[in-house]
Design a protein around this motif. Structure first.
Motif, PDB file in Angstrom:
ATOM      1  N   ALA A 275       0.395  -0.976   0.175  1.00  0.00           N
ATOM      2  CA  ALA A 275      -0.284  -0.020  -0.024  1.00  0.00           C
ATOM      3  C   ALA A 275       0.830   0.776   0.321  1.00  0.00           C
ATOM      4  N   GLY A 276       1.863   1.027   0.579  1.00  0.00           N
ATOM      5  CA  GLY A 276       3.329   2.226   0.283  1.00  0.00           C
ATOM      6  C   GLY A 276       3.721   2.509  -0.552  1.00  0.00           C
ATOM      7  N   GLY A 277       3.446   1.573  -2.060  1.00  0.00           N
ATOM      8  CA  GLY A 277       4.025   2.298  -3.139  1.00  0.00           C
ATOM      9  C   GLY A 277       5.180   0.498  -3.895  1.00  0.00           C
ATOM     10  N   ARG A 278       4.910   0.024  -2.616  1.00  0.00           N
ATOM     11  CA  ARG A 278       6.511  -0.819  -2.558  1.00  0.00           C
ATOM     12  C   ARG A 278       6.429  -2.281  -3.764  1.00  0.00           C
ATOM     13  N   GLY A 279       7.096  -2.637  -4.515  1.00  0.00           N
ATOM     14  CA  GLY A 279       6.490  -3.892  -5.547  1.00  0.00           C
ATOM     15  C   GLY A 279       6.588  -4.703  -4.564  1.00  0.00           C
ATOM     16  N   LEU A 280       6.628  -6.099  -5.446  1.00  0.00           N
ATOM     17  CA  LEU A 280       6.345  -7.090  -4.177  1.00  0.00           C
ATOM     18  C   LEU A 280       7.325  -7.839  -4.107  1.00  0.00           C
ATOM     19  N   PRO A 281       8.644  -7.946  -4.623  1.00  0.00           N
ATOM     20  CA  PRO A 281       9.776  -8.263  -4.329  1.00  0.00           C
ATOM     21  C   PRO A 281      10.057  -7.837  -2.765  1.00  0.00           C
ATOM     22  N   GLU A 282      10.149  -6.444  -2.809  1.00  0.00           N
ATOM     23  CA  GLU A 282      10.942  -5.205  -2.279  1.00  0.00           C
ATOM     24  C   GLU A 282       9.730  -5.083  -0.614  1.00  0.00           C
ATOM     25  N   ALA A 283       8.415  -5.720  -0.667  1.00  0.00           N
ATOM     26  CA  ALA A 283       7.277  -5.500  -0.256  1.00  0.00           C
ATOM     27  C   ALA A 283       8.152  -7.312   1.419  1.00  0.00           C
ATOM     28  N   LEU A 284       7.827  -7.781   0.315  1.00  0.00           N
ATOM     29  CA  LEU A 284       8.844  -9.824   1.376  1.00  0.00           C
ATOM     30  C   LEU A 284       9.555  -9.381   1.415  1.00  0.00           C
ATOM     31  N   LYS A 285      11.063  -8.593   1.051  1.00  0.00           N
ATOM     32  CA  LYS A 285      11.437  -8.610   2.090  1.00  0.00           C
ATOM     33  C   LYS A 285      12.349  -7.852   3.306  1.00  0.00           C
ATOM     34  N   ALA A 286      11.299  -6.320   2.962  1.00  0.00           N
ATOM     35  CA  ALA A 286      11.505  -5.208   3.525  1.00  0.00           C
ATOM     36  C   ALA A 286      11.043  -6.117   5.475  1.00  0.00           C
ATOM     37  N   ALA A 287       9.475  -6.872   4.844  1.00  0.00           N
ATOM     38  CA  ALA A 287       8.542  -7.174   6.109  1.00  0.00           C
ATOM     39  C   ALA A 287       9.108  -8.233   6.519  1.00  0.00           C
ATOM     40  N   ALA A 288      10.268  -9.006   5.895  1.00  0.00           N
ATOM     41  CA  ALA A 288      11.237 -10.159   6.904  1.00  0.00           C
ATOM     42  C   ALA A 288      12.139  -9.692   7.137  1.00  0.00           C
TER      43      ALA A 288
END
Length: 319
Positions: free
Chosen positions: A191-204
Motif C-alpha cells: 500500500a505504501g507503493g513498494r513492489g512485491l519483491p521489495e515488500a516481501l524483503k522489507a517485511a521480513a
C-alpha cells in the motif's frame, strides 16, 4: 507350567533371534543403486555438507583430541549416517517427521541415532525392572526379562517421535501466527507503493525472531538460486510443513503482476489466519474449562464418599 514356560522361552528366543538378524541385515553394507546414490548426493548438497572424514580430519585424531566424549559423538554420527542411508535405500521418506525436525532445526541423522541409543538403553532397562521386582520378593518367570527388554526397547525407540511431534506442533502454531503478521506487513508495504519483491524483503527484516529469520533466509537463498521469492516461500512451507506458506506461494504466482489483487489477497489471508487462530484459542480454552469441570466433579464425588462412608459402615455393622 513347565511346558508353558518352555514354550514362552522358545518364542522369546525366536523373537530375539529374528530381531538380531534384522538388525545385522540392516546394518550390513549393501550395494547401492544409481538412484539411491544420486539421491544421497542431492541430500548432502541440500544440507551443504562438506567433505567426509576421508577428505578431512581423520576420525581417530578427532577422537584423541576430543577424548571419550568426542569418540561417543563420532560413533553417534556414524550410526545416524548409516541409518539415514538405510532409510534412503528402503524408500522410507518420513516427510512429516522430517518437516517437524526441519522446523525444530534438528538433524535427521542425530535424531535417528538418538532413537537407536534410547532403544539400547531400553534393552537394559527392562531386565533392571525385573531385577528390582525379583529383589522385592515378587515371584516372576525367567521369560519376563526378555519381554520387558523388547517392550522397553520399542517404547524408548518411539519416545523421540512423541517429543518431536509435541515440540513441532507448538512451534508450528507460533510460526503460523508470525506468518499472519508478516502478511499484514507485506500488504502495508504494498500500500505504501513498494513492489512485491521489495515488500516481501522489507517485511521480513522488521524483526529478528526465529520465524522471520527463516523467511529472510529463504528469500535470500531465492536470489542466489534464481527462484522467485514466492517460490522460495513455497519451498519453505514444504520444508517446515506450513500449509499457509504453500498456499501463499500459489496465490502470489497467480496475481504477482497486479499489485491491487496481491494486496487484497494478502489482507484476506491474514484475516482468515487471525480468525482461525481465534477459533483454535477458543477451542483450547473450552477444552481446559471442561477438564477443570471434570476435576471439580471428581473432587465432589470423593468428598461425598468421604462423608457417606462412616454412616454406611455403621448401618451395615448394626444390621
Amino acid at each position: 507350567m513347565r511346558d508353558s514356560e518352555l514354550t514362552l522361552a522358545v518364542l522369546a528366543g525366536a523373537v530375539c533371534g529374528l530381531g538380531v538378524y534384522a538388525l545385522i541385515r540392516a546394518l550390513l553394507p549393501s550395494r547401492r543403486s544409481p538412484v539411491s546414490t544420486v539421491a544421497r548426493i542431492d541430500a548432502l548438497r541440500a544440507r551443504g555438507g562438506g567433505p567426509g572424514p576421508a577428505f578431512g580430519t581423520h576420525p581417530l585424531r578427532a577422537s584423541e583430541s576430543g577424548g571419550k566424549s568426542g569418540a561417543l559423538r563420532e560413533l553417534q554420527t556414524r550410526i545416524g549416517e548409516r541409518l539415514a542411508e538405510i532409510y534412503l535405500q528402503r524408500g522410507w521418506e518420513q516427510r512429516s517427521l522430517r518437516a517437524d525436525l526441519a522446523l525444530l532445526d534438528r538433524s535427521w541423522e542425530s535424531f535417528l541415532a538418538t532413537k537407536v541409543v534410547l532403544a539400547g538403553v531400553g534393552v537394559f532397562f527392562g531386565p533392571f525392572l525385573f531385577a528390582a521386582a525379583w529383589a522385592a520378593g515378587f515371584s516372576t518367570s525367567p521369560v519376563i526379562p526378555v519381554w520387558l527388554a523388547l517392550a522397553c526397547a520399542a517404547l524408548f525407540f518411539f519416545l523421540p517421535d512423541v517429543e518431536v511431534r509435541r515440540d513441532a506442533k507448538a512451534k508450528r502454531r507460533d510460526f503460523r501466527r508470525v506468518v499472519g503478521a508478516y502478511l499484514d506487513l507485506v500488504a502495508m508495504s504494498l500500500a505504501g507503493g513498494r513492489g512485491l519483491p521489495e515488500a516481501l524483503k522489507a517485511a521480513a527484516e522488521v524483526s529478528d525472531g526465529w520465524a522471520l529469520r527463516r523467511i529472510r533466509t529463504a528469500l535470500a537463498d531465492a536470489r542466489i538460486t534464481g527462484l522467485t521469492q514466492w517460490q522460495a516461500l513455497g519451498r519453505l512451507g514444504d520444508e517446515v510443513g506450513v500449509e499457509e506458506l504453500r498456499d501463499l506461494s500459489t496465490s502470489l504466482a497467480l496475481v504477482a503482476d497486479d499489485g491491487a489483487k496481491v494486496r487484497a489477497s494478502l489482507s484476506a489471508r491474514a484475516e482468515t489466519m487471525r480468525h482461525r487462530e481465534l477459533a483454535e484459542i477458543e477451542g483450547s480454552a473450552g477444552e481446559k474449562s471442561q477438564s477443570m469441570l471434570i476435576a471439580q466433579l471428581l473432587l465432589c464425588v470423593g468428598f461425598l464418599i468421604f462423608l457417606i462412608y462412616p454412616a454406611g459402615m455403621r448401618v451395615f455393622e448394626g444390621g
